[in-house]
Design an enzyme around this catalytic site. Sequence first.
Site, PDB file in Angstrom:
ATOM      1  N   HIS A  89     -32.340  -0.698   9.511  1.00 48.82           N
ATOM      2  CA  HIS A  89     -32.506  -0.700   8.044  1.00 48.82           C
ATOM      3  C   HIS A  89     -31.147  -0.770   7.342  1.00 48.82           C
ATOM      4  O   HIS A  89     -30.949  -0.137   6.295  1.00 48.82           O
ATOM      5  CB  HIS A  89     -33.279   0.535   7.574  1.00 48.82           C
ATOM      6  N   ASN A 116     -42.790   2.195   5.785  1.00 56.30           N
ATOM      7  CA  ASN A 116     -42.570   0.758   5.901  1.00 56.30           C
ATOM      8  C   ASN A 116     -43.591   0.012   5.045  1.00 56.30           C
ATOM      9  O   ASN A 116     -44.477   0.618   4.455  1.00 56.30           O
ATOM     10  CB  ASN A 116     -42.739   0.321   7.362  1.00 56.30           C
TER      11      ASN A 116
END
Length: 482
Positions: free
Chosen positions: A57, A130
């Site tokens: 990420h 997510n």
Amino acid sequence: MEDKKEKKLTTLAGRPIADNQNSLTAGERGPLLAEDFQLFEKLAHFNRERIPERIVHAKGAGAYGTFTIKRDITQYTKAKVFSEIGKKTDVFLRFSTVAGEKGSADTVRDVRGFALKFYTEEGNWDLVGNNTPVFFLRDPYKFMDFIHSQKRVPQTNLRSDIMQWDFWSLSPETLHQVTILFSDRGIPHGFTHMNGYGSHTYSFINAKDERFWVKFHFKTQQGIKNFTQEEANEIAGSNPDWGTQDLFERIERKEFPKWTVYVQIMPEKEAETYKWNPFDLTKVWPHADYPLIEVGELELNRNPENYYAEVEQAAFAPANIVPGIGFSPDKMLQGRIFAYTDAHRYRLGANYETLPVNKPKVEVQSYHRDGFMRHDGNFGKQVNYEPNTMGGPKENPQYKEPPLKISGDADRFGQPIVDADFIQPGNLYRIMPADEQERLITNIVGSLKKVPIEIQKRQLEHFLKADQSYGERVAKGLGIEL
Ligand code: NDP
């Protein structure tokens, strides 16, 4: 960016600077002088501008917003954030891609992070999810290997379809997430046209100390919209920061993106008998069994002032829960409870929670002291051990969670893949309209055709188990006779 108020330039120690354009030299054409500490401060600080990027990420964009409660769910949770209709809580949300580095393109085919920090009146609640309701794995022991397969080949430093399909074909529990990844939703149209999911199962605890299992869903009010592979490829070349720019500019234009927030609720006991393991992160809870209950709205309405301070230094951790919200036995969640706080200690130092974007809005009282960059008062002269008779902060048994019954042998329980594991990926394939199925197959074949035939065949078995036609169509695309 422009600020009309005239400001005096200083060194970091506050001394006014007379010249910020010319180095101090011995003569007009001469070499630099060692006493030019202002030059050396510039050179040295610049060398230290980067902190380690997140291992996953790394590329992201974030914004502040508001979470508003629209329905009373106090029968499930005593969390103050849900305490009354109309209640508003400040949030910070960071979106991201997963596998690429900090400068990578926003339009790659990848899962998107949807990490939320709620600044509640009983501390920060982080829901680090997510844009997909499931994940590739259900055991954190495999996570590092999985990510290596998504990153770069040790020798070439290139990403590799072979590594990815090698891992996926040997880990069939990944099929559900792989199917989402190669579907249209694998390349969302920026960050605002996608849903967010807490993904894990968490718990709610109400005022009577009853426990419920809960899943969180954030459905985009902008509508689901995705890029085709071709569009995404084109944008990755022309504007790799497309998603970051789109989010920032929408908020500047006051077109505040919104999500409707839902929960699914399962009474504690039902987890023992429900047909799916509700703590398996590769599974959803079908809506027909556990309907979505609308609870509120999330709106993003303020851009950060400084990307580094507020987005790069933002530290989300599933460990951050608040009274009324708890964990579950989900193994992946259990692994993340440690891993995220550990990542922040490494990237930002032990005092990362004192940085403005991470700092809770409530008073923090603890016996932790010192460490790098302890820039606040370090609790002053307050006593630094417990127990004490010096008036230090005290624990409060009112916040104790009800006990959770756990039984069984301590062991490493393996993960036998059973036929039931293929039902949900098959369900997803079957609910896709024909044209989306077509693109799913094309996307999979586009990647899978680059890998050796043994890996293709191994993966085909999984598609066939999910749905005969899913497997047959991929096989046809690869030119493999079944
Ligand atoms: P439902 O028909 O009640 O729900 C289907 C869900 O699938 C909707 O939430 C829809 O999201 C979502 N969806 C549609 N296309 C895609 C896609 N390409 N990628 C990801 N999600 C998509 O059925 P069930 O609850 O029985 O679930 C069937 C399958 O749907 C599951 O196996 C799972 O793969 C998928 N799914 C289920 C979710 C759940 O929590 N039950 C959540 C998301 C996906 P939307 O409403 O936003 O269009």
